[in-house]
Design an enzyme around this catalytic site. Structure first.
Site, PDB file in Angstrom:
ATOM      1  N   LEU A 287       1.772   3.278  -2.806  1.00 54.38           N
ATOM      2  CA  LEU A 287       2.201   3.476  -4.208  1.00 54.38           C
ATOM      3  C   LEU A 287       0.864   4.071  -4.907  1.00 54.38           C
ATOM      4  O   LEU A 287       1.035   4.992  -5.670  1.00 54.38           O
ATOM      5  CB  LEU A 287       2.802   2.393  -4.927  1.00 54.38           C
ATOM      6  CG  LEU A 287       3.572   2.823  -6.082  1.00 54.38           C
ATOM      7  CD1 LEU A 287       4.920   3.435  -5.771  1.00 54.38           C
ATOM      8  CD2 LEU A 287       3.816   1.778  -6.981  1.00 54.38           C
TER       9      LEU A 287
ATOM     10  N   GLY B   5      12.109  -3.257   2.932  1.00 54.38           N
ATOM     11  CA  GLY B   5      13.667  -3.384   2.683  1.00 54.38           C
ATOM     12  C   GLY B   5      13.900  -4.251   1.573  1.00 54.38           C
ATOM     13  O   GLY B   5      15.008  -4.479   1.545  1.00 54.38           O
TER      14      GLY B   5
ATOM     15  N   ASN C 209       2.638   8.959  10.649  1.00 49.94           N
ATOM     16  CA  ASN C 209       2.210  10.208   9.795  1.00 49.94           C
ATOM     17  C   ASN C 209       0.756  10.717  10.299  1.00 49.94           C
ATOM     18  O   ASN C 209       0.514  11.755   9.849  1.00 49.94           O
ATOM     19  CB  ASN C 209       2.582  10.299   8.513  1.00 49.94           C
ATOM     20  CG  ASN C 209       4.074   9.815   7.962  1.00 49.94           C
ATOM     21  OD1 ASN C 209       4.892  10.326   8.752  1.00 49.94           O
ATOM     22  ND2 ASN C 209       4.030   8.961   7.270  1.00 49.94           N
ATOM     23  N   THR C 210      -0.122  10.099  10.899  1.00 51.05           N
ATOM     24  CA  THR C 210      -1.215  10.388  11.441  1.00 51.05           C
ATOM     25  C   THR C 210      -1.025  10.596  13.072  1.00 51.05           C
ATOM     26  O   THR C 210      -0.933   9.403  13.567  1.00 51.05           O
ATOM     27  CB  THR C 210      -2.374   9.403  10.922  1.00 51.05           C
ATOM     28  OG1 THR C 210      -2.252   9.583   9.485  1.00 51.05           O
ATOM     29  CG2 THR C 210      -3.752   9.946  11.783  1.00 51.05           C
TER      30      THR C 210
ATOM     31  N   ASN D 183       8.841   9.276   4.272  1.00 47.71           N
ATOM     32  CA  ASN D 183       7.644  10.133   3.805  1.00 47.71           C
ATOM     33  C   ASN D 183       6.761  10.664   5.022  1.00 47.71           C
ATOM     34  O   ASN D 183       6.913   9.760   6.131  1.00 47.71           O
ATOM     35  CB  ASN D 183       6.819   8.972   2.999  1.00 47.71           C
ATOM     36  CG  ASN D 183       5.647   8.223   3.761  1.00 47.71           C
ATOM     37  OD1 ASN D 183       4.701   8.810   3.907  1.00 47.71           O
ATOM     38  ND2 ASN D 183       5.929   7.156   3.938  1.00 47.71           N
TER      39      ASN D 183
ATOM     40  N   LYS E 270      -1.893  -4.273   9.799  1.00 44.12           N
ATOM     41  CA  LYS E 270      -0.575  -3.776   9.563  1.00 44.12           C
ATOM     42  C   LYS E 270       0.150  -3.301  10.873  1.00 44.12           C
ATOM     43  O   LYS E 270      -0.453  -2.224  11.305  1.00 44.12           O
ATOM     44  CB  LYS E 270      -0.611  -2.875   8.440  1.00 44.12           C
ATOM     45  CG  LYS E 270       0.906  -2.422   7.642  1.00 44.12           C
ATOM     46  CD  LYS E 270       0.858  -1.945   6.269  1.00 44.12           C
ATOM     47  CE  LYS E 270       2.243  -1.619   5.673  1.00 44.12           C
ATOM     48  NZ  LYS E 270       2.126  -1.125   4.316  1.00 44.12           N
TER      49      LYS E 270
ATOM     50  N   SER F 134       9.163   0.704  -1.494  1.00 44.61           N
ATOM     51  CA  SER F 134      10.444   1.359  -2.040  1.00 44.61           C
ATOM     52  C   SER F 134      11.366   0.932  -2.738  1.00 44.61           C
ATOM     53  O   SER F 134      12.013   1.381  -3.693  1.00 44.61           O
ATOM     54  CB  SER F 134      11.181   1.720  -0.607  1.00 44.61           C
ATOM     55  OG  SER F 134      10.374   2.639   0.288  1.00 44.61           O
TER      56      SER F 134
ATOM     57  N   THR G   7       6.223  -5.188   8.024  1.00 42.25           N
ATOM     58  CA  THR G   7       5.918  -4.123   8.896  1.00 42.25           C
ATOM     59  C   THR G   7       5.409  -2.779   7.901  1.00 42.25           C
ATOM     60  O   THR G   7       6.449  -2.900   6.771  1.00 42.25           O
ATOM     61  CB  THR G   7       7.170  -3.720   9.970  1.00 42.25           C
ATOM     62  OG1 THR G   7       8.301  -3.271   9.273  1.00 42.25           O
ATOM     63  CG2 THR G   7       7.249  -4.988  11.033  1.00 42.25           C
ATOM     64  N   ASN G   8       5.242  -1.824   8.860  1.00 42.91           N
ATOM     65  CA  ASN G   8       5.298  -0.454   8.039  1.00 42.91           C
ATOM     66  C   ASN G   8       6.541   0.222   8.284  1.00 42.91           C
ATOM     67  O   ASN G   8       7.595  -0.449   8.550  1.00 42.91           O
ATOM     68  CB  ASN G   8       4.213   0.247   8.731  1.00 42.91           C
ATOM     69  CG  ASN G   8       3.561   1.455   8.139  1.00 42.91           C
ATOM     70  OD1 ASN G   8       4.038   2.042   7.381  1.00 42.91           O
ATOM     71  ND2 ASN G   8       1.975   1.463   8.111  1.00 42.91           N
TER      72      ASN G   8
ATOM     73  N   SER H  37       1.059   3.603  10.652  1.00 40.55           N
ATOM     74  CA  SER H  37       1.600   4.744  10.007  1.00 40.55           C
ATOM     75  C   SER H  37       2.065   5.695  11.060  1.00 40.55           C
ATOM     76  O   SER H  37       1.161   6.429  12.135  1.00 40.55           O
ATOM     77  CB  SER H  37       0.418   5.549   9.039  1.00 40.55           C
ATOM     78  OG  SER H  37       1.198   6.778   8.808  1.00 40.55           O
TER      79      SER H  37
ATOM     80  N   GLY I  17       0.828  11.415   5.067  1.00 33.99           N
ATOM     81  CA  GLY I  17      -0.495  11.812   6.068  1.00 33.99           C
ATOM     82  C   GLY I  17      -1.559  11.279   5.536  1.00 33.99           C
ATOM     83  O   GLY I  17      -2.842  12.030   5.631  1.00 33.99           O
ATOM     84  N   PHE I  18      -1.646  10.101   4.781  1.00 34.87           N
ATOM     85  CA  PHE I  18      -3.009   9.693   4.280  1.00 34.87           C
ATOM     86  C   PHE I  18      -3.558  10.749   3.361  1.00 34.87           C
ATOM     87  O   PHE I  18      -4.944  10.704   3.541  1.00 34.87           O
ATOM     88  CB  PHE I  18      -3.901   9.008   5.393  1.00 34.87           C
ATOM     89  CG  PHE I  18      -3.652   7.877   6.223  1.00 34.87           C
ATOM     90  CD1 PHE I  18      -2.617   7.107   5.986  1.00 34.87           C
ATOM     91  CD2 PHE I  18      -4.264   7.734   7.389  1.00 34.87           C
ATOM     92  CE1 PHE I  18      -2.078   5.990   6.708  1.00 34.87           C
ATOM     93  CE2 PHE I  18      -4.133   6.413   8.310  1.00 34.87           C
ATOM     94  CZ  PHE I  18      -2.816   5.486   7.797  1.00 34.87           C
TER      95      PHE I  18
ATOM     96  N   ALA J 243       0.797  -1.318   0.064  1.00 35.09           N
ATOM     97  CA  ALA J 243       0.009   0.059  -0.015  1.00 35.09           C
ATOM     98  C   ALA J 243       0.905   1.212  -0.019  1.00 35.09           C
ATOM     99  O   ALA J 243       2.091   1.324   0.600  1.00 35.09           O
ATOM    100  CB  ALA J 243      -0.945   0.210   1.305  1.00 35.09           C
TER     101      ALA J 243
END
Length: 347
Positions: A64, A300, A180-181, A111, A220, A322, A248-249, A178, A114-115, A62
């Site tokens: 991309l 990775g 970023n939230t 990154n 996740k 990535s 993992t995330n 995530s 932030g969804f 998820a």
């Protein structure tokens, strides 16, 4: 050999701009019937996980394709499954730009998106217009919460998304990891996790009755977990009869990239630097679950041997994002070939 030349062009652009250009390019080649210029043939390596039959164990993670805008173009690259999202109930812009940063010296990406997404209804329009799911392609949909939803009401957002995507998803991923939230990772903790999983499981069973089909659900998790947290999450997943877990995330740690340009940017670090910590969590989680739930290994993967290491650590399937940016579509066939050979030897 084509992608290394293309990558020089992309890496000369801002990372988020390059992402948009690249995705449009994949769509264009697919529309012109030229996807074969990017993709090599992918080895057949069928596996059955969570009751789903995957043509090969190589998935796109998820992030991309957040809105499902590019499903068919990406599918032509040979992925055994594709996961889109993270999606939220309402559209949201995400964090201010710039919010995506490469660390080429370490093959890493940071990154803090932030969804950012167009909302669940738009995603469903795209899914229903795509050929890949109609032809039996395995499509995961990753769900999250809106930034403006208080953390104590987070379950409401997950339930809204689950209700809406259930009938269009091959499986649903619940993203609580995530970085970023704000406060999202608090949902990985004991009581909050127990409540979330309990309500989601109950709704999943209701939806299975309503739609006459059972859609698996995965969780996740983050790589930044200690042994007690890993054990607690494993226990909760078993207790609530979840169907799988994605490990993992991205990581908040910066040890592997300290001193490099962009290393001090806030956000989640992915790519090669997260390989070792994510694989450690995967191995410990596999031991704690003792085979009761399948694990999708992420983090990775930049070559076939990286993916093989995830399988040896306990994963049944793998995903990358990535690595796709750094290696291009050749990574799909390389990983599929390596895993096909590994699984043949293990039979």
């Amino acid at each position: 050999m084509l992608y290394p030349l293309i990558r020089k062009f992309f890496f000369a652009l801002d990372a988020e701009t390059a992402h948009g250009v690249g995705m449009r390019g994949i769509d264009l080649l697919n529309s012109a019937g030229l996807a074969g210029l990017l993709a090599k043939p992918v080895a057949a390596c069928p596996v059955e996980v969570m009751g789903l039959k995957f043509p090969n164990p190589v998935g796109l993670a998820a992030g991309l394709d957040k809105n499902g805008d590019h499903i068919d173009g990406l599918a032509r690259l040979g992925f055994g499954f594709i996961e889109i999202g993270t999606i939220t109930p309402r559209p949201q812009d995400g964090n201010p730009r710039p919010r995506l940063f490469r660390i080429p010296e370490a093959q890493g990406i940071i990154n803090r998106m932030g969804f950012n997404n167009a909302g669940v209804d738009r995603l469903l329009e795209n899914v229903r217009a795509a050929e890949f799911p109609k032809k039996g392609g395995i499509l995961g949909i990753n769900i999250g919460k809106n930034a403006t939803t208080p953390i104590e009401n987070a379950v409401d957002d997950y339930l809204i998304c689950l209700d809406k995507v259930y009938n269009d998803a091959s499986y649903v991923t619940v993203n609580i990891s995530s970085p970023n939230t704000k406060n999202l990772r608090e949902l990985q903790k004991d009581e909050a996790l127990d409540d979330l999983l309990s309500q989601l499981k109950a709704r999943q069973l209701q939806l299975a009755d309503k739609h006459g089909k059972y859609v698996p659900m995965t969780l996740k998790i983050a790589p930044d977990l200690d042994d007690l947290q890993i054990t607690a999450i494993a226990d909760a997943l078993r207790r609530h009869r979840f169907d799988g877990v994605i490990a993992t995330n991205t990581t908040l740690a910066r040890d592997a990239v300290a001193g490099l340009p962009n290393a001090d940017e806030t956000g989640g670090l992915s790519g090669k630097p997260v390989f070792e910590p994510s694989t450690v969590v995967l191995r410990k989680l596999s031991a704690a679950l003792a085979g009761e739930l399948p694990i999708i290994g992420v983090g990775g993967i930049l070559g076939g041997e990286d993916a093989a290491e995830k399988i040896r650590a306990g994963a049944s399937l793998v995903q990358f994002y990535s690595g796709f940016i750094y290696r291009g579509p050749d990574l799909v066939s390389e990983v599929a070939d390596t895993l096909a050979n590994l699984m043949r030897k293990n039979k």
